[in-house]
Every structure is written in structure tokens, then in C-alpha cells.
Design a protein around this motif. Structure first.
Motif, PDB file in Angstrom:
ATOM      1  N   LEU A 154      31.665  50.410   0.782  1.00  0.00           N
ATOM      2  CA  LEU A 154      31.026  50.158  -0.510  1.00  0.00           C
ATOM      3  C   LEU A 154      29.731  49.361  -0.379  1.00  0.00           C
ATOM      4  N   VAL A 155      29.560  48.628   0.724  1.00  0.00           N
ATOM      5  CA  VAL A 155      28.336  47.849   0.921  1.00  0.00           C
ATOM      6  C   VAL A 155      27.461  48.449   2.021  1.00  0.00           C
ATOM      7  N   GLY A 156      27.648  49.733   2.277  1.00  0.00           N
ATOM      8  CA  GLY A 156      26.774  50.415   3.228  1.00  0.00           C
ATOM      9  C   GLY A 156      27.259  50.447   4.650  1.00  0.00           C
ATOM     10  N   GLY A 157      28.515  50.043   4.887  1.00  0.00           N
ATOM     11  CA  GLY A 157      29.068  50.087   6.236  1.00  0.00           C
ATOM     12  C   GLY A 157      28.571  48.952   7.111  1.00  0.00           C
ATOM     13  N   LEU A 158      28.947  48.996   8.404  1.00  0.00           N
ATOM     14  CA  LEU A 158      28.501  47.993   9.367  1.00  0.00           C
ATOM     15  C   LEU A 158      27.047  48.254   9.753  1.00  0.00           C
ATOM     16  N   SER A 159      26.292  47.186   9.927  1.00  0.00           N
ATOM     17  CA  SER A 159      24.907  47.325  10.388  1.00  0.00           C
ATOM     18  C   SER A 159      24.913  47.811  11.833  1.00  0.00           C
ATOM     19  N   SER A 160      24.257  48.922  12.085  1.00  0.00           N
ATOM     20  CA  SER A 160      24.273  49.517  13.427  1.00  0.00           C
ATOM     21  C   SER A 160      23.526  48.680  14.451  1.00  0.00           C
ATOM     22  N   VAL A 161      22.673  47.761  14.019  1.00  0.00           N
ATOM     23  CA  VAL A 161      21.900  46.951  14.954  1.00  0.00           C
ATOM     24  C   VAL A 161      22.379  45.496  15.003  1.00  0.00           C
ATOM     25  N   LEU A 162      23.300  45.106  14.136  1.00  0.00           N
ATOM     26  CA  LEU A 162      23.734  43.720  14.097  1.00  0.00           C
ATOM     27  C   LEU A 162      25.239  43.519  14.270  1.00  0.00           C
ATOM     28  N   ALA A 163      26.055  44.420  13.747  1.00  0.00           N
ATOM     29  CA  ALA A 163      27.486  44.175  13.574  1.00  0.00           C
ATOM     30  C   ALA A 163      28.270  44.202  14.876  1.00  0.00           C
ATOM     31  N   ASP A 164      29.285  43.344  14.910  1.00  0.00           N
ATOM     32  CA  ASP A 164      30.276  43.341  15.980  1.00  0.00           C
ATOM     33  C   ASP A 164      31.562  43.947  15.413  1.00  0.00           C
ATOM     34  N   PRO A 165      31.901  45.179  15.753  1.00  0.00           N
ATOM     35  CA  PRO A 165      33.082  45.823  15.163  1.00  0.00           C
ATOM     36  C   PRO A 165      34.402  45.174  15.565  1.00  0.00           C
ATOM     37  N   THR A 166      34.365  44.268  16.530  1.00  0.00           N
ATOM     38  CA  THR A 166      35.590  43.545  16.889  1.00  0.00           C
ATOM     39  C   THR A 166      35.764  42.302  16.023  1.00  0.00           C
ATOM     40  N   GLY A 167      34.776  41.973  15.204  1.00  0.00           N
ATOM     41  CA  GLY A 167      34.817  40.746  14.412  1.00  0.00           C
ATOM     42  C   GLY A 167      34.674  40.976  12.934  1.00  0.00           C
ATOM     43  N   GLU A 221      38.225  43.129 -14.030  1.00  0.00           N
ATOM     44  CA  GLU A 221      37.296  42.069 -13.665  1.00  0.00           C
ATOM     45  C   GLU A 221      37.431  41.630 -12.211  1.00  0.00           C
ATOM     46  N   ARG A 222      38.269  42.287 -11.423  1.00  0.00           N
ATOM     47  CA  ARG A 222      38.432  41.874 -10.024  1.00  0.00           C
ATOM     48  C   ARG A 222      37.167  42.176  -9.211  1.00  0.00           C
ATOM     49  N   SER A 223      36.960  41.393  -8.161  1.00  0.00           N
ATOM     50  CA  SER A 223      35.801  41.594  -7.291  1.00  0.00           C
ATOM     51  C   SER A 223      36.081  40.967  -5.932  1.00  0.00           C
ATOM     52  N   PHE A 224      35.281  41.346  -4.941  1.00  0.00           N
ATOM     53  CA  PHE A 224      35.322  40.696  -3.635  1.00  0.00           C
ATOM     54  C   PHE A 224      33.883  40.467  -3.186  1.00  0.00           C
ATOM     55  N   THR A 225      33.709  39.603  -2.199  1.00  0.00           N
ATOM     56  CA  THR A 225      32.390  39.275  -1.682  1.00  0.00           C
ATOM     57  C   THR A 225      32.231  39.852  -0.282  1.00  0.00           C
ATOM     58  N   ALA A 226      31.119  40.513  -0.025  1.00  0.00           N
ATOM     59  CA  ALA A 226      30.812  41.058   1.295  1.00  0.00           C
ATOM     60  C   ALA A 226      29.652  40.271   1.895  1.00  0.00           C
ATOM     61  N   LEU A 227      29.844  39.744   3.101  1.00  0.00           N
ATOM     62  CA  LEU A 227      28.825  38.944   3.779  1.00  0.00           C
ATOM     63  C   LEU A 227      28.729  39.357   5.241  1.00  0.00           C
ATOM     64  N   GLY A 228      27.652  38.937   5.877  1.00  0.00           N
ATOM     65  CA  GLY A 228      27.502  39.167   7.302  1.00  0.00           C
ATOM     66  C   GLY A 228      26.717  40.413   7.635  1.00  0.00           C
ATOM     67  N   ALA A 229      27.055  41.013   8.781  1.00  0.00           N
ATOM     68  CA  ALA A 229      26.291  42.136   9.323  1.00  0.00           C
ATOM     69  C   ALA A 229      26.728  43.459   8.702  1.00  0.00           C
ATOM     70  N   THR A 230      26.541  43.556   7.377  1.00  0.00           N
ATOM     71  CA  THR A 230      26.854  44.787   6.658  1.00  0.00           C
ATOM     72  C   THR A 230      25.573  45.327   6.031  1.00  0.00           C
ATOM     73  N   GLY A 231      25.692  46.513   5.431  1.00  0.00           N
ATOM     74  CA  GLY A 231      24.520  47.119   4.812  1.00  0.00           C
ATOM     75  C   GLY A 231      23.982  46.328   3.647  1.00  0.00           C
ATOM     76  N   ALA A 232      24.836  45.545   2.992  1.00  0.00           N
ATOM     77  CA  ALA A 232      24.414  44.707   1.866  1.00  0.00           C
ATOM     78  C   ALA A 232      25.333  43.503   1.797  1.00  0.00           C
TER      79      ALA A 232
END
Length: 376
Positions: free
Chosen positions: A278-291, A248-259
Motif C-alpha cells: 500500500l505504500v509502494g513496496g520496499l525501496s529497491s535501493v534502500l531496504a533491507d528485506p531481512t529487517g 477509522e483504523r490506520s497504521f503508520t509506514a516508516l523507513g525504507a519504503t516507497g512512502a
């Protein structure tokens, strides 16, 4: 004169838009890096912000400990012929006289079918009385009956068969092919055999957990460990309850990701880099890979190890920072373990907000220019 008024109108529109943007802000996925760092303990906030390195990774790599206690592991396999209360026996008695106690005249033997062992562990045999059956093998019960009848009929011969009874049973529920109550028989005396008898798993085996309840004690293992570690294939006991359930474990993905979503664990361990994937990686047009941030309430003992302190009390709010652009950033993300309840958040690149501001300004500027042209 009209041209001058139009220019004044355009200038006022631009100023109005800039003021609106400054006052209300632009749409975004969440806080930026500056705002997250502003909430640190060093800035009178309530969260410790920690850059992930190999030491932090080792201190935080804590996973649920699953396994069986010594009492489960040391229980021997039940003998296939041990009789228990509730079992059913079949008796056949031969007598060497024409007018026997139990054998009808002209017949070689008499058969007593389905003699059930009572709750106290006894059976009743005519002319032999109550015979202790529970805890004995069919051979021992045969001798007891023969000895009792031997004082009344010469040299009786007795056969005892243990039939499938309802004395020693286990219940199997949850994610299996066939839930139900099953007898412990010769082929189903161990955990893996009983699961096979119940139709096998009906949930993904990578995230299947098996709990066995016995006499007020519980033991839980991963289904995969049942075959990786044969010692976990424990012997079953009467009354065992077997529960098969999905992790039943889970985590939440938010921000500039694919989902942006709540993500259930699909394996026993998940790293930060796997969580992003698992959520489609970093958004290539939005994400800051340093953050890339992981928000977590860390138990006191782990927080003290991470921070090198001994004065903390209770769980602590921790924010772990991953910079994927560093030379070893990808390796750190690959080794950093995600835990149940974590929030993985990826900030937007700084230029994204600037781009949104420009778009808002140029959009309103175009609209204002159109109005000014219409007024000429």
C-alpha cells in the motif's frame, strides 16, 4: 614544499570528515536492526522482540468483533398496519338514515381526514368518544368505532385508512446519500431497505460500518456483512438511530519504503505484505528485506500467548520481526495481520550507510584536493 603542504591539508580534511561522520552520524530513515534489538527486554530494554512464525500469526490474528446482539436479531418485522402514537388516520363513515349523526343530509358518507393518534395512543371520533388506536390494526379500530356508533345510529359502516404518519420513525445520519428522519413504512421496515431509502452509501462500501442505537443498546456491523449474512438485516423499531461511518483504523509506514505516511485501512483486514504494498513496496535501493518490523502495544492476554508466559501485567510493547528472505518469509508476511495503530518499519540495508559514508568522504576529499591544487 607546496605539494607536501597540500598532502597534509588533504589528510587533515579526510580526518576531519571521518571525525565529523563518527560524531554526528549520517542522514538515515531511522534505527538499524542492531539498534532495535538493543532495545529488547533481554538487553534491559522495554520491548519484547519476536520473530513471526505460524504460531505467532495465529495468536495475533485478532480483529474487531462486529455484530448485533440477540435482542436486535430476534426483533420481528413490524406489521405494516400496526398503528402507533403520532400516526395519522383517515376515517369514512356511512349511515343508513337520512338524518344521520355525522353524515350531512343528502350525502352518502362523511370523511374525517388526518385524524392524528395522540401521544397516549387515542383518537377522538364525534359521538364515539376516545378510541384506543395505538397497537391496533385499522380493522380493529374500524370495529371499535362501529360498535360505539352502533348504539346511536343503525348499522353504521366505517372505513379506516392508515396514512403516512410521524409516529414510527428512524434517523439516518453519516455516510449516506440523504441524511434525515424517515418513517417506517411497508417498504422500509428493515435496515437494508431504510439505507436504500436514505440514498444508499456515500462512502466506500468496503470500509463502511453501520451502527444501530436502540433503547440504550448499540449494535455495529460491516456494510458488506449486511448482504453476506441476511440475519443482520434486522427489523427496525420506532426511534432507532442509524449511523453510517467509514472505518477509522490506520497504521503508520516508516523507513525504507516507497512512502512514509499514515495509511487508513481500505478493507476489513490487511496483512503485513499488503501494508508494504500500500505504500509502494520496499525501496529497491534502500531496504533491507531481512529487517521488516511491526511495532505494537499488545494486550496482556495476547502477549502472554505469544510469549508463552502467564506473569505479564497490562499491555506490552512488542516488536514483530519479518525476514522476507527466508524460505517461508513471504508467506509469514502474507498471513501476519496488521492492526489499528501499528507501525510498520523497514530498515535500511547495511551497505546504504557505508555508501553514504563513502560519498561523504569522497565528496570532502574532492573538495580538499581542489583546495590543495589551488594552493600550488
Amino acid at each position: 614544499m607546496n605539494i607536501q603542504k597540500s598532502r597534509w591539508a588533504l589528510g587533515l580534511a579526510i580526518l576531519a570528515v571521518a571525525a565529523t561522520v563518527s560524531a554526528c552520524g549520517l542522514p538515515r530513515v531511522g534505527p538499524n536492526k542492531r539498534e532495535i534489538f538493543a532495545g529488547s527486554v533481554q538487553n534491559q530494554g522495554d520491548a519484547f522482540i519476536v520473530s513471526v512464525n505460524s504460531r505467532v500469526t495465529r495468536a495475533t490474528s485478532i480483529f474487531p468483533t462486529l455484530g448485533f446482539s440477540r435482542s436486535f436479531l430476534n426483533a420481528g418485522v413490524l406489521g405494516p398496519d400496526t398503528i402507533r402514537p403520532g400516526d395519522t388516520l383517515g376515517l369514512t363513515i356511512y349511515e343508513n338514515v337520512e338524518d344521520g349523526l355525522l353524515v350531512p343530509e343528502g350525502a352518502p358518507a362523511t370523511t374525517l381526514e388526518e385524524v392524528q393518534v395522540d401521544g397516549a395512543g387515542f383518537i377522538f371520533v364525534p359521538y364515539a368518544g376516545r378510541i384506543r388506536a395505538a397497537g391496533n390494526s385499522p380493522e380493529a379500530v374500524r370495529r371499535l368505532i362501529a360498535d360505539r356508533l352502533g348504539s346511536q345510529t343503525p348499522d353504521p359502516q366505517v372505513l379506516v385508512r392508515r396514512l403516512a404518519g410521524d409516529g414510527a420513525t428512524v434517523s439516518v445520519v453519516g455516510g449516506v446519500g440523504g441524511q434525515g428522519v424517515y418513517p417506517i413504512e411497508r417498504p422500509t421496515r428493515t435496515l437494508s431497505a431504510m439505507l436504500a431509502r436514505a440514498g444508499g452509501l456515500a462512502i466506500p462500501q468496503d470500509v463502511a460500518q453501520i451502527t444501530v442505537s436502540r433503547g440504550g443498546q448499540n449494535g455495529k456491523i460491516w456494510f458488506e456483512d449486511l448482504y453476506s449474512h441476511p440475519r443482520y438485516d434486522i427489523a427496525l423499531r420506532d426511534g432507532d438511530k442509524i449511523l453510517v461511518e467509514q472505518d477509522e483504523r490506520s497504521f503508520t509506514a516508516l523507513g525504507a519504503t516507497g512512502a512514509q505516511q499514515l495509511v487508513p485501512f481500505d478493507r476489513q483486514t490487511i496483512s503485513a505484505i499488503e501494508a508494504i504494498a500500500l505504500v509502494g513496496g520496499l525501496s529497491s535501493v534502500l531496504a533491507d528485506p531481512t529487517g521488516v518490523f511491526v511495532f505494537r502495544n499488545e494486550p496482556e492476554e495476547i502477549a502472554e500467548q505469544v510469549l508463552g508466559r502467564t506473569d505479564l501485567t497490562g499491555a506490552q510493547r512488542m516488536v514483530y520481526v519479518l525476514d522476507l528472505t527466508r524460505p517461508n518469509g513471504m508467506f509469514e508476511a502474507r498471513d501476519f495481520a496488521i492492526r489499528d495503530g501499528d507501525t510498520v518499519y523497514v530498515t535500511e540495508a547495511p551497505y546504504v550507510q557505508w555508501q553514504k559514508t563513502l560519498s561523504a568522504l569522497t565528496g570532502f576529499t574532492g573538495a580538499a584536493g581542489g583546495l590543495a591544487s589551488a594552493g600550488q
